[in-house]
Design a protein around this motif. Sequence first.
Motif, PDB file in Angstrom:
ATOM      1  N   PRO A  58       0.844  -1.370  -0.658  1.00 53.25           N
ATOM      2  CA  PRO A  58      -0.088   0.351  -0.297  1.00 53.25           C
ATOM      3  C   PRO A  58       0.634   1.429  -0.665  1.00 53.25           C
ATOM      4  O   PRO A  58       1.897   1.128   0.543  1.00 53.25           O
ATOM      5  N   MET A  59       0.309   1.798  -0.291  1.00 57.15           N
ATOM      6  CA  MET A  59       0.706   3.714   0.059  1.00 57.15           C
ATOM      7  C   MET A  59       1.598   3.724   0.305  1.00 57.15           C
ATOM      8  O   MET A  59       3.021   4.253   1.103  1.00 57.15           O
ATOM      9  N   ILE A  85      16.156  -0.458 -10.897  1.00 54.87           N
ATOM     10  CA  ILE A  85      15.332   0.437 -12.029  1.00 54.87           C
ATOM     11  C   ILE A  85      13.759   0.571 -12.046  1.00 54.87           C
ATOM     12  O   ILE A  85      13.200   1.523 -11.954  1.00 54.87           O
ATOM     13  N   PRO A  86      13.340  -0.563 -12.136  1.00 48.65           N
ATOM     14  CA  PRO A  86      11.525  -0.657 -12.202  1.00 48.65           C
ATOM     15  C   PRO A  86      11.085  -0.907 -10.580  1.00 48.65           C
ATOM     16  O   PRO A  86       9.651   0.211 -10.198  1.00 48.65           O
ATOM     17  N   PHE A  87      11.740  -0.268  -9.541  1.00 49.09           N
ATOM     18  CA  PHE A  87      11.556  -0.287  -8.153  1.00 49.09           C
ATOM     19  C   PHE A  87      11.216   1.225  -8.305  1.00 49.09           C
ATOM     20  O   PHE A  87      10.506   2.203  -7.808  1.00 49.09           O
ATOM     21  N   VAL A  88      12.310   2.496  -8.855  1.00 48.27           N
ATOM     22  CA  VAL A  88      13.019   3.877  -9.591  1.00 48.27           C
ATOM     23  C   VAL A  88      11.366   4.207 -10.373  1.00 48.27           C
ATOM     24  O   VAL A  88      10.359   5.382  -9.760  1.00 48.27           O
ATOM     25  N   ARG A  94       3.965   6.070  -8.501  1.00 42.43           N
ATOM     26  CA  ARG A  94       3.499   6.692  -7.297  1.00 42.43           C
ATOM     27  C   ARG A  94       3.922   7.177  -6.290  1.00 42.43           C
ATOM     28  O   ARG A  94       2.815   8.232  -5.699  1.00 42.43           O
ATOM     29  N   LEU A  95       4.277   7.956  -6.165  1.00 44.29           N
ATOM     30  CA  LEU A  95       5.110   8.615  -5.417  1.00 44.29           C
ATOM     31  C   LEU A  95       5.972  10.047  -6.306  1.00 44.29           C
ATOM     32  O   LEU A  95       6.431  11.096  -5.224  1.00 44.29           O
TER      33      LEU A  95
END
Length: 114
Positions: A58-59, A85-88, A94-95
Amino acid sequence: MARILSELDIGILKTVAPECEALLCSGSRVTYRSILPPLANHYSKDAADFLRRIKLLPMSDLEYLVRLILSGEESLGCIPFNYIIPFVENVSERLGEKVASQVRKSYDDSECPA
């Protein structure tokens, strides 16, 4: 910066890696001190699986992880580049891009404590 995982940390780890039974690195036999390196190196099959698991958060949990990353409490040093890379990108979606840029800088500045 190594830390002792809090109940919140353990809950997040169990969300993204429900198969995690012990909080012990199978290689070093040391207790986990972060969430993301064990997720990347012990539980995720590949970068796509790592991202799938991150998207389960969740956020509020993602925001918490990012706060830990930016404060230096959550290690990024041992996470493979093709996982970060996909995490960033997910953090950016999202943020926001500014936060994602700060996370990427934290990764670039980090080292894996062998």
